[in-house]
Design an enzyme around this catalytic site. Structure first.
Site, short mmCIF file in Angstrom:
data_model
loop_
_atom_site.label_atom_id
_atom_site.label_comp_id
_atom_site.label_asym_id
_atom_site.label_seq_id
_atom_site.Cartn_x
_atom_site.Cartn_y
_atom_site.Cartn_z
N LYS A 113 -9.76 2.13 15.25
CA LYS A 113 -8.60 2.20 16.16
C LYS A 113 -8.90 1.42 17.44
O LYS A 113 -8.06 0.71 17.97
CB LYS A 113 -8.28 3.67 16.51
N LYS A 130 -6.35 -1.57 0.40
CA LYS A 130 -6.25 -0.12 0.15
C LYS A 130 -4.83 0.36 0.41
O LYS A 130 -4.24 0.00 1.43
CB LYS A 130 -7.24 0.60 1.08
N LYS A 164 -0.49 4.41 4.31
CA LYS A 164 0.81 4.37 4.98
C LYS A 164 0.75 3.49 6.23
O LYS A 164 1.75 2.90 6.62
CB LYS A 164 1.36 5.76 5.28
P1 ADP Z 1 -3.30 6.89 4.63
O1 ADP Z 1 -4.39 5.86 4.51
O2 ADP Z 1 -2.11 6.52 3.82
O3 ADP Z 1 -2.98 7.22 6.06
P2 ADP Z 1 -4.59 9.39 4.66
O4 ADP Z 1 -5.63 8.87 5.58
O5 ADP Z 1 -3.60 10.37 5.18
O6 ADP Z 1 -3.84 8.19 3.95
O7 ADP Z 1 -5.35 10.00 3.41
C1 ADP Z 1 -5.19 11.28 2.88
C2 ADP Z 1 -6.16 11.48 1.74
O8 ADP Z 1 -5.81 10.61 0.66
C3 ADP Z 1 -7.61 11.13 2.11
O9 ADP Z 1 -8.50 12.07 1.53
C4 ADP Z 1 -7.82 9.76 1.54
O10 ADP Z 1 -9.14 9.52 1.20
C5 ADP Z 1 -6.90 9.74 0.33
N1 ADP Z 1 -6.39 8.40 0.13
C6 ADP Z 1 -5.57 7.72 0.95
N2 ADP Z 1 -5.29 6.49 0.49
C7 ADP Z 1 -5.98 6.37 -0.67
C8 ADP Z 1 -6.13 5.31 -1.63
N3 ADP Z 1 -5.50 4.15 -1.49
N4 ADP Z 1 -6.92 5.54 -2.70
C9 ADP Z 1 -7.55 6.71 -2.87
N5 ADP Z 1 -7.46 7.76 -2.01
C10 ADP Z 1 -6.69 7.59 -0.91
#
Ligand code: ADP
Ligand code: TRP
Length: 312
Positions: free
Chosen positions: A111, A190, A193
């Protein structure tokens, strides 16, 4: 039985990366584990400042968990903010953890590097997460690859407390599902969101179609690798390889079949989701938070005793 704990931030609609990274493995793990599934609302507050949105997201995410197959009778589903022992323990840990240790944490460094506001809560994020985990004597933390460092931090913080005040906390292990550890997004990075490259888990068929049609296709190799990498999550690879060979170069057909295969998995969940009311969700959260609070308070009493603020 081993005890698990994991959390998801209520910070917006879930995507298929969240589903394959966390929710699906969790619905398998609930068969032979006990444990907790936490809505990390105080973590979300580090980035989400809109109260109406936060309230809606909290209700939605519980609906999402349950629709995706999590059974509140098997795993305790609770709200972080409703168990104040988490933030209480975070203060105690704050008095042990050094600034330089937290400065190395990925989430904060990323960040900062992107020039975004880094509030103290964001800096302290790994400490609160350690509290979430160790308050319940957790054995295993099922998460995606990106959360691995946070679990390592948890072990180090727990060990530091134990060295200072005597054996109190268990050191947990992360569990990362290697085969789908990182679900790629529509652009091949990856799925996240924050990158706007998601396929929504509970989107309408039209929304799913739009996202799939937007997947970047690479004409260099034998098959469009990003489409394939997402498709293999939904269909057995033995069937998929031949199908991609037969339809080489025919991206439209490949994507249309991918949409149907996603629909076959997602449509039943979407229906279940629509049947879960706000009142159902509030009841699940109330019962779960009461149960979590009782366990967390027992642990905190031990902590208060050990650090010397409990006078008798
Ligand atoms: P984002 O990256 O969309 O903000 P979060 O950080 O809220 O997602 O992630 C919530 C959970 O989902 C975490 O435990 C994270 O490791 C898993 N996760 C998020 N994106 C992925 C992905 N592309 N592949 C596998 N696991 C994911
Ligand atoms: N940091 C996690 C994420 O962004 C959410 C989370 C908060 C969590 N507390 C947790 C995950 C405890 C596992 C265990 O997804």
């Amino acid at each position: 039985m081993q005890k698990l704990l994991t959390g998801l931030q209520p910070s917006g609609a879930l995507h298929i990366g969240n589903y394959f990274g966390v929710l699906k493995p969790l619905s398998d793990m609930q068969k032979d584990h006990i444990g907790y599934l936490m809505v990390a609302d105080y973590h979300a507050l580090t980035t989400l400042k809109n109260p109406e949105e936060l309230r809606k997201n909290i209700l939605d995410i519980v609906r999402d968990y349950v629709a995706a197959g999590i059974d509140p009778k098997k795993l305790v589903i609770f709200q972080q903010s409703q168990v104040p022992q988490h933030t209480e323990l975070a203060w105690v840990f704050n008095t042990l953890v050094t600034m330089s240790f937290l400065e190395l944490a990925h989430a904060y460094k990323d960040k900062e590097a992107r020039g975004l506001e880094t509030n103290v809560g964001l800096f302290d994020y790994p400490v609160l997460m350690a509290c979430d985990i160790v308050l319940y004597d957790t054995d295993v933390v099922p998460v995606g690859q990106d959360q691995k460092q946070h679990v390592e931090y948890t072990r180090e913080i727990a060990a530091k407390f134990n060295r200072q005040y005597g054996e109190t906390f268990k050191e947990p292990k992360e569990q990362i599902l290697e085969s789908v550890a990182v679900v790629p997004g529509t652009d091949g990075k990856k799925m996240s969101k924050s990158y706007g490259n998601t396929i929504p888990l509970f989107g309408t068929k039209a929304e799913i179609t739009k996202a799939v049609m937007g997947i970047v296709t690479d004409s260099k190799g034998d098959r469009p690798e990003i489409v394939y990498a997402i498709h293999r999550l939904f269909k057995d690879e033995s069937k998929l390889e031949a199908f991609y060979r037969e339809n080489k170069g025919n991206y439209k057909t490949l994507k249309e079949v991918l949409i149907e295969d996603i629909e076959a998995v997602v449509a039943p969940m979407r229906e279940k989701r629509a049947s879960i009311t706000d009142a159902d969700v509030k009841q699940i959260l109330k019962e779960g938070s009461d149960e979590a609070r009782e366990a967390a308070e027992a642990k905190m009493r031990d902590v208060r005793q050990k650090v010397g603020v409990l006078l008798s």
